[in-house]
Each structure stands twice: as structure tokens, then as C-alpha cells.
Write a protein that holds these residues in place. Sequence first.
Motif, mmCIF file in Angstrom:
data_model
loop_
_atom_site.group_PDB
_atom_site.id
_atom_site.type_symbol
_atom_site.label_atom_id
_atom_site.label_comp_id
_atom_site.label_asym_id
_atom_site.label_seq_id
_atom_site.Cartn_x
_atom_site.Cartn_y
_atom_site.Cartn_z
ATOM 1 N N ALA A 1 0.861 -1.185 0.000
ATOM 2 C CA ALA A 1 0.000 0.000 0.000
ATOM 3 C C ALA A 1 0.895 1.231 0.000
ATOM 4 C CB ALA A 1 -0.912 0.001 1.226
ATOM 5 N N TYR A 2 0.397 2.299 -0.598
ATOM 6 C CA TYR A 2 1.138 3.555 -0.712
ATOM 7 C C TYR A 2 0.430 4.586 0.163
ATOM 8 C CZ TYR A 2 3.124 1.206 -4.766
ATOM 9 O OH TYR A 2 3.753 0.304 -5.596
ATOM 10 N N ILE A 3 1.128 5.115 1.163
ATOM 11 C CA ILE A 3 0.503 6.005 2.139
ATOM 12 C C ILE A 3 1.317 7.297 2.237
ATOM 13 C CG2 ILE A 3 -0.271 6.241 4.528
ATOM 14 C CD1 ILE A 3 -0.472 3.232 4.707
ATOM 15 N N HIS A 4 0.628 8.430 2.178
ATOM 16 C CA HIS A 4 1.306 9.731 2.200
ATOM 17 C C HIS A 4 1.732 10.144 3.604
ATOM 18 C CE1 HIS A 4 -0.726 9.758 -1.677
ATOM 19 N NE2 HIS A 4 0.000 10.788 -2.036
ATOM 20 N N ASP A 5 0.924 9.825 4.597
ATOM 21 C CA ASP A 5 1.165 10.302 5.954
ATOM 22 C C ASP A 5 2.140 9.376 6.675
ATOM 23 O OD1 ASP A 5 0.183 10.196 9.050
ATOM 24 O OD2 ASP A 5 0.051 12.216 8.215
ATOM 25 N N THR A 6 3.231 9.937 7.193
ATOM 26 C CA THR A 6 4.279 9.138 7.830
ATOM 27 C C THR A 6 3.766 8.430 9.079
ATOM 28 O OG1 THR A 6 5.865 10.798 7.057
ATOM 29 C CG2 THR A 6 6.656 9.210 8.663
ATOM 30 N N GLN A 7 3.115 9.169 9.964
ATOM 31 C CA GLN A 7 2.625 8.587 11.208
ATOM 32 C C GLN A 7 1.600 7.496 10.933
ATOM 33 O OE1 GLN A 7 3.744 9.444 14.438
ATOM 34 N NE2 GLN A 7 2.599 7.591 14.985
ATOM 35 N N ALA A 8 0.715 7.734 9.962
ATOM 36 C CA ALA A 8 -0.304 6.733 9.640
ATOM 37 C C ALA A 8 0.326 5.449 9.116
ATOM 38 C CB ALA A 8 -1.281 7.298 8.614
ATOM 39 N N THR A 9 1.405 5.566 8.348
ATOM 40 C CA THR A 9 2.092 4.376 7.836
ATOM 41 C C THR A 9 2.653 3.553 8.986
ATOM 42 O OG1 THR A 9 2.741 5.726 5.922
ATOM 43 C CG2 THR A 9 3.782 3.577 6.148
#
Length: 424
Positions: free
Chosen positions: A361-369
Motif C-alpha cells: 500500500a502507498y501512504i502519504h502520511d508518515t505517522q499513519a504508515t
Amino acid sequence: MNTAGDGLDLRPFHGVRYVPERIGSLAAVTSPPYDVVVRPDGLLHLESADPHNIVRLILPQATEPQERNDLAAATLDLWLAEGVLAPDPEPALYVYEQRNGDMLQRGLIGALRLSDASEGLVLPHEDVMPHVVEDRAGLMRTAAANLEPLLLTYRGNGSATGATAVIERAVHRPPLLATTTEDGYSHRLWSITDPAEQQQIHSDLAAHQALIADGHHRWATYLRLRTEHVSPTPWDYGLVLLVDTARYPLRVRAIHRLLNRLPIDQALATARAHFRVREVPGPLPQAMEALAEAAAGGNAFLLTGRDDTYHLLDRPDPALLHRTIPTDRPEAWRTLDATVLHSTLLGHVWGIPEDSPADIAYIHDTQATVEKARRDGGTAVLMHPVREEVVRELARQGVTMPRKSTSFGPKPATGLVLRTLTDD
């Protein structure tokens, strides 16, 4: 107004906007772009913010793809019939402003002409995933609407002339709308309906080409849907936000990877034979500083997972890079972190197919990743951003970067202005 030109051709359109009296607040019905929404947490948060949140159109929830598309189309039709959404009376170009502290971005929203020459006028810098284009095409086709603008940049001369002069006159007038979203950004929108000002913008942009900053899949979708309809039709145009980065520079951030089915201990064990692997102290901001320091000297990645520790991967084996990275691309491409990640780590060390949503999955938000990796047991691969000049130069050479290599921002909020293709 000219019917065609050698450069960008941005046209006015009847913008469709929320009617303030029919919603709780404008901030409550907006959303980040569809691919930035973290599902399911972010999706549920947005859906609960207001029953008319735009996420119900851009990410409709149903079991089958066509069910989702039909649901979005029916919801859009209902909101138009009920007066929740309404088209502006005059065709307009729109000045859009975002501000957060010392970050100021202004640009123009309009319908950009798609043509056989678009490939030379609008430069992509990343590859796309066919299944995402298929998903977006099904949604746009069924809803007959451009639900969110993609973000394009161009390089003006940095002065308040041409299109920029029109923008900076407009912002001294009362805006059509103003709101502040929960991320702290304020948003304002003005309409440009004066034919002389529209022509001034058109003439200026006709001398420019654009770089896709955000929205490669939507751009590929626009081009695909255009070929499905015999011109002239509204499908000859696509909704965009154009920003002159000589006047209003964007920020470039990384897009991170979440390896859903690769536990962190396995990721580290297999990487140790080919990379230097060392634990770095947290918390997350301090670990990201260590990544930035390592990235200044070469390829580097920050990994974390369920064990709550951070590990830095750097100094890849040169022989492995030589074997796994294609040699028919420029040096600037071969040394990208995203190239090394996809060609070497994913393709060789970890054996993960990049086309499989179940695996990556590709996620923009660092904390969310990080949070998703720790909650679900996968591995977060945190990236360092690429410089904008590298992105632009590769695009000029016709070289696309690995998919989801960059995140330009701030991104336009979704829900401030839509474009329907039935009345445009």
C-alpha cells in the motif's frame, strides 16, 4: 478566445459547488484527494463529519466496483436534485488559495483541453498502476463528472504578469467561499468570469507546458475517457489546478510503502545480506532525521513494524544494484531511492509484486504508515523526498519515475468545486 494553441488551453466551466445553507459547514464536507484518505480510519472519520461529505462520491462504499460507481452517480444526482450541490450560473475559471502559516499557494482551476499533443504539453513523472486507472475511469464514466482537480505546475517568470496578474487582482475581492480544514489550512476561492481576464490567462498559459505534480492516475483516466468519446464532447477536457511554482513554490514530500504481508523481522533478516542495517533511536521525528542524514550520502530507507523500533537500511551492495537496476535510464533515475526500492528491494530481496494491492500500500502520511504497520503486523518502509528539480528534469527527458515516488503539496481540497460533464 482561441480555440486551440501550442501550449496549455485552460477553459472556463460551470463549477458545481456546495450550497452553504444545505450543509453543516464547508470544512465538514471536504476531503483530501481520494488516494490520500487513509482507509478505513480516515474514510469513516470523513463520512461521519457530515452526511454530504465528498468522500461519498470519490470513495463510495459497496462490494463490487460497478455498485460503487452506481452509488456515486446516484448520490451526485440526488445532491444536485436536492440543491445540496448547484452549478454556478456563469462559466468561470477559479482562483484557489491555500494558506498555512508561511505556506501560501495560489493557482487556477479550470477545464484543460486534452489533445493528441497532450503528452508533450503535460509531463508525467511517474508510472501508473492499471488497476487504479480502471477504478477511476469506471467512477468518472458512470458519474459523468470530474470530482476533484489534479495538480499541475508550470514555471512562469516569477513576476505578477499574465495569469498571475489576474490571480493577484482577484484575491483583493471578496471570495466565493472561505473555510479552514482540520489540517490547519485555510482555503479561499474566487471566480473569474470577465472574458478579458479569461483571455489574458489563456494567452499566458498557451506559452507553457505543465508537470503533473499530483494526479497521474486521474490524468491517465482523462486521456483514456477522451478516446472513448467522439470529439467534440465535454470529455475533451479535464479538471485541473495549475500553479506557477516560480511564484508559489510547492513542497515535495515522499510517499511511503506499507508491506502488508512482510513482517519486520523477516524484512530485516533478508535485507542484511545486501544493505547495512542498523537500529536508530526514536521517536519518529528523530528517526526521520537519521533517514535524512543517511539519504544525503546515498540510498537509504527507514523500516519499522510491530516491534516499535526503527531500523535504517543504507549502503546497498553495488554489485546487487548493477544486477537489478536497468541500465538504459539516466543516472539520476538509476540512483533514485524509489528505483532501488522497487527494482532491488521489492523485486529481488523481498520478492514482493508491486502491482499487488494485497502486498503493498502507498501512504502519504508518515505517522499513519507507522501506526498501520504496528497494528497490522506489516513493515513500514519510510522514504526521503526527491528534490523538485530532479523530478522536473527527468520529466523533460521523457523519463518516468517509479510509481508513487513523490508527493507535491499542498494538494487541493476535494469538494470545493466539481465539474459535471452533462451540462458543461
